[in-house]
Design a protein around this motif. Structure first.
Motif, PDB file in Angstrom:
ATOM      1  N   UNK A  62     -24.587  33.949 -41.445  1.00  0.00           N
ATOM      2  CA  UNK A  62     -24.298  33.168 -40.239  1.00  0.00           C
ATOM      3  C   UNK A  62     -22.798  32.927 -40.165  1.00  0.00           C
ATOM      4  N   UNK A  63     -22.207  33.310 -39.060  1.00  0.00           N
ATOM      5  CA  UNK A  63     -20.766  33.140 -38.872  1.00  0.00           C
ATOM      6  C   UNK A  63     -20.475  31.830 -38.151  1.00  0.00           C
ATOM      7  N   UNK A  64     -19.346  31.209 -38.525  1.00  0.00           N
ATOM      8  CA  UNK A  64     -19.001  29.886 -38.012  1.00  0.00           C
ATOM      9  C   UNK A  64     -18.040  29.920 -36.825  1.00  0.00           C
ATOM     10  N   UNK A  65     -17.452  31.094 -36.555  1.00  0.00           N
ATOM     11  CA  UNK A  65     -16.394  31.172 -35.545  1.00  0.00           C
ATOM     12  C   UNK A  65     -16.199  32.638 -35.169  1.00  0.00           C
ATOM     13  N   UNK A  66     -15.841  32.877 -33.912  1.00  0.00           N
ATOM     14  CA  UNK A  66     -15.426  34.219 -33.490  1.00  0.00           C
ATOM     15  C   UNK A  66     -14.146  34.096 -32.677  1.00  0.00           C
ATOM     16  N   UNK A  67     -13.321  35.127 -32.728  1.00  0.00           N
ATOM     17  CA  UNK A  67     -12.017  35.045 -32.061  1.00  0.00           C
ATOM     18  C   UNK A  67     -11.920  35.866 -30.781  1.00  0.00           C
ATOM     19  N   UNK A  68     -12.812  36.841 -30.587  1.00  0.00           N
ATOM     20  CA  UNK A  68     -12.754  37.684 -29.385  1.00  0.00           C
ATOM     21  C   UNK A  68     -13.620  37.073 -28.282  1.00  0.00           C
ATOM     22  N   UNK A  69     -13.120  36.042 -27.629  1.00  0.00           N
ATOM     23  CA  UNK A  69     -13.917  35.303 -26.648  1.00  0.00           C
ATOM     24  C   UNK A  69     -14.266  36.140 -25.424  1.00  0.00           C
ATOM     25  N   UNK A  70     -13.509  37.206 -25.184  1.00  0.00           N
ATOM     26  CA  UNK A  70     -13.810  38.051 -24.034  1.00  0.00           C
ATOM     27  C   UNK A  70     -15.160  38.751 -24.184  1.00  0.00           C
ATOM     28  N   UNK A  71     -15.715  38.709 -25.398  1.00  0.00           N
ATOM     29  CA  UNK A  71     -16.998  39.373 -25.653  1.00  0.00           C
ATOM     30  C   UNK A  71     -18.154  38.395 -25.753  1.00  0.00           C
ATOM     31  N   UNK A  72     -17.931  37.172 -25.324  1.00  0.00           N
ATOM     32  CA  UNK A  72     -19.008  36.172 -25.359  1.00  0.00           C
ATOM     33  C   UNK A  72     -20.223  36.605 -24.547  1.00  0.00           C
ATOM     34  N   UNK A  73     -20.014  37.449 -23.555  1.00  0.00           N
ATOM     35  CA  UNK A  73     -21.135  37.897 -22.725  1.00  0.00           C
ATOM     36  C   UNK A  73     -22.119  38.766 -23.503  1.00  0.00           C
ATOM     37  N   UNK A  74     -21.713  39.210 -24.699  1.00  0.00           N
ATOM     38  CA  UNK A  74     -22.604  40.014 -25.536  1.00  0.00           C
ATOM     39  C   UNK A  74     -23.294  39.173 -26.609  1.00  0.00           C
ATOM     40  N   UNK A  75     -23.143  37.850 -26.522  1.00  0.00           N
ATOM     41  CA  UNK A  75     -23.761  36.936 -27.482  1.00  0.00           C
ATOM     42  C   UNK A  75     -24.969  36.275 -26.817  1.00  0.00           C
ATOM     43  N   UNK A  76     -26.122  36.353 -27.486  1.00  0.00           N
ATOM     44  CA  UNK A  76     -27.368  35.873 -26.884  1.00  0.00           C
ATOM     45  C   UNK A  76     -28.010  34.787 -27.739  1.00  0.00           C
ATOM     46  N   UNK A  77     -28.330  33.693 -27.107  1.00  0.00           N
ATOM     47  CA  UNK A  77     -28.942  32.560 -27.802  1.00  0.00           C
ATOM     48  C   UNK A  77     -30.346  32.904 -28.268  1.00  0.00           C
ATOM     49  N   UNK A  78     -30.699  32.427 -29.456  1.00  0.00           N
ATOM     50  CA  UNK A  78     -32.023  32.678 -30.021  1.00  0.00           C
ATOM     51  C   UNK A  78     -32.903  31.457 -29.768  1.00  0.00           C
TER      52      UNK A  78
END
Length: 227
Positions: free
Chosen positions: A124-140
Motif C-alpha cells: 500500500x502506497x502512502x503518496x503519489x506525485x504524478x497527479x495528472x494521472x489521478x484519473x487512472x486511480x479507482x476507489x475500491x
C-alpha cells in the motif's frame, strides 16, 4: 510493526528534522497501541564501495529501450536502498513501513496504519506525485484503498508485507526507476494499491532531493525514481 526511514548517512540535517517529527508521532497513544517502532536505515550511497555490486545489477541498454534514458548513479542507489529493505522485510518475516526522509505525517497517519494492519493487501502506497494521472486511480468499494492502472510515481512511503517484498526483489536485472518498477504489476503480480487521502506529504523544508543529476544540480522534487 517496524518503521524504516531511508536516510543518507551524510544527510544529518534531514535525519535531525525527521527525528523531531517521529518523536512527536511517538507521543500519540496509538503509536504504542500499534506496537510501532522506528529506526533510520543507512541509504546505499552511490559514492560507497558497496554500491558497485548494486550497479552491476543495472542494465543501461534495457533502461534506454524502456525509458529513453539511463539512470544516474544516485537513482540506482535509491533503487538499492529500497531493494535492501525488501530483503529486510523478508528476513523479519513481518510487514514493515518504508519512509523517505523528506516527508511530513498527515494527522490520520496512525489510524491509517491501524487500518492497514487489518487489510489483506500486500503493498500500500502512502503518496503519489504524478497527479495528472489521478484519473487512472479507482476507489475500491467504500474504502480508502484505490487501484492504480498507470504509473503514478513516488516512493515517499509505503506499507509492504514479506510476500510483496519477495516478489519485488526476485527481479535481478534493474531497468527502471524503482517506483516505476514497483508499479509494474504485470511483471511481479503485486497490486499497485494507494491509500487516499494520502497519509504523508513532501516536506517543504526538505526542498531538494538528495538525488543529484549528472550536471551536478539537484533533481526536481517530483520523485520519478524516489530518494
Amino acid at each position: 510493526m517496524k518503521i524504516f526511514v531511508i536516510n543518507l548517512e551524510r544527510s544529518k540535517d534531514r535525519k535531525a528534522h525527521m527525528q523531531e517529527k517521529l518523536s512527536l508521532l511517538e507521543k500519540d497513544p496509538l503509536f504504542k497501541e500499534l506496537d510501532l517502532s522506528y529506526s533510520f536505515f543507512n541509504a546505499i550511497d552511490s559514492k560507497s564501495e558497496s554500491f558497485k555490486e548494486y550497479k552491476a545489477m543495472f542494465n543501461p541498454m534495457l533502461c534506454y529501450l524502456w525509458h529513453g534514458r539511463i539512470l544516474i548513479d544516485n537513482e540506482i542507489a535509491c533503487y538499492a536502498s529500497h531493494y535492501s529493505l525488501w530483503e529486510e522485510c523478508v528476513r523479519l518475516d513481518e510487514p514493515i513501513i518504508v519512509l523517505e526522509d523528506d516527508i511530513f505525517f498527515e494527522k490520520h497517519f496512525l489510524s491509517a496504519l491501524q487500518d492497514m494492519k487489518r487489510t489483506t493487501f500486500s503493498f500500500v502506497r502512502f503518496f503519489t506525485s504524478a497527479r495528472s494521472r489521478d484519473k487512472y486511480i479507482y476507489k475500491i468499494d467504500n474504502s480508502n484503498y484505490h487501484y492504480s492502472l498507470k504509473n503514478t510515481n513516488g516512493t515517499l512511503g509505503y506499507y509492504i508485507t514479506p510476500s510483496a517484498a519477495k516478489a519485488f526483489f526476485t527481479q535481478k536485472i534493474w531497468d527502471s526507476p524503482v517506483d516505476i518498477y514497483m508499479e509494474h504489476v504485470a511483471l511481479h503480480h503485486v497490486d499497485n494499491i494507494i491509500y487516499k487521502p494520502f497519509i504523508v506529504g513532501e516536506d517543504s523544508i526538505a526542498s531538494h532531493s538528495t538525488i543529484i543529476n549528472a550536471d551536478g544540480t539537484h533533481r526536481t522534487i517530483n520523485k520519478g525514481g524516489g530518494g
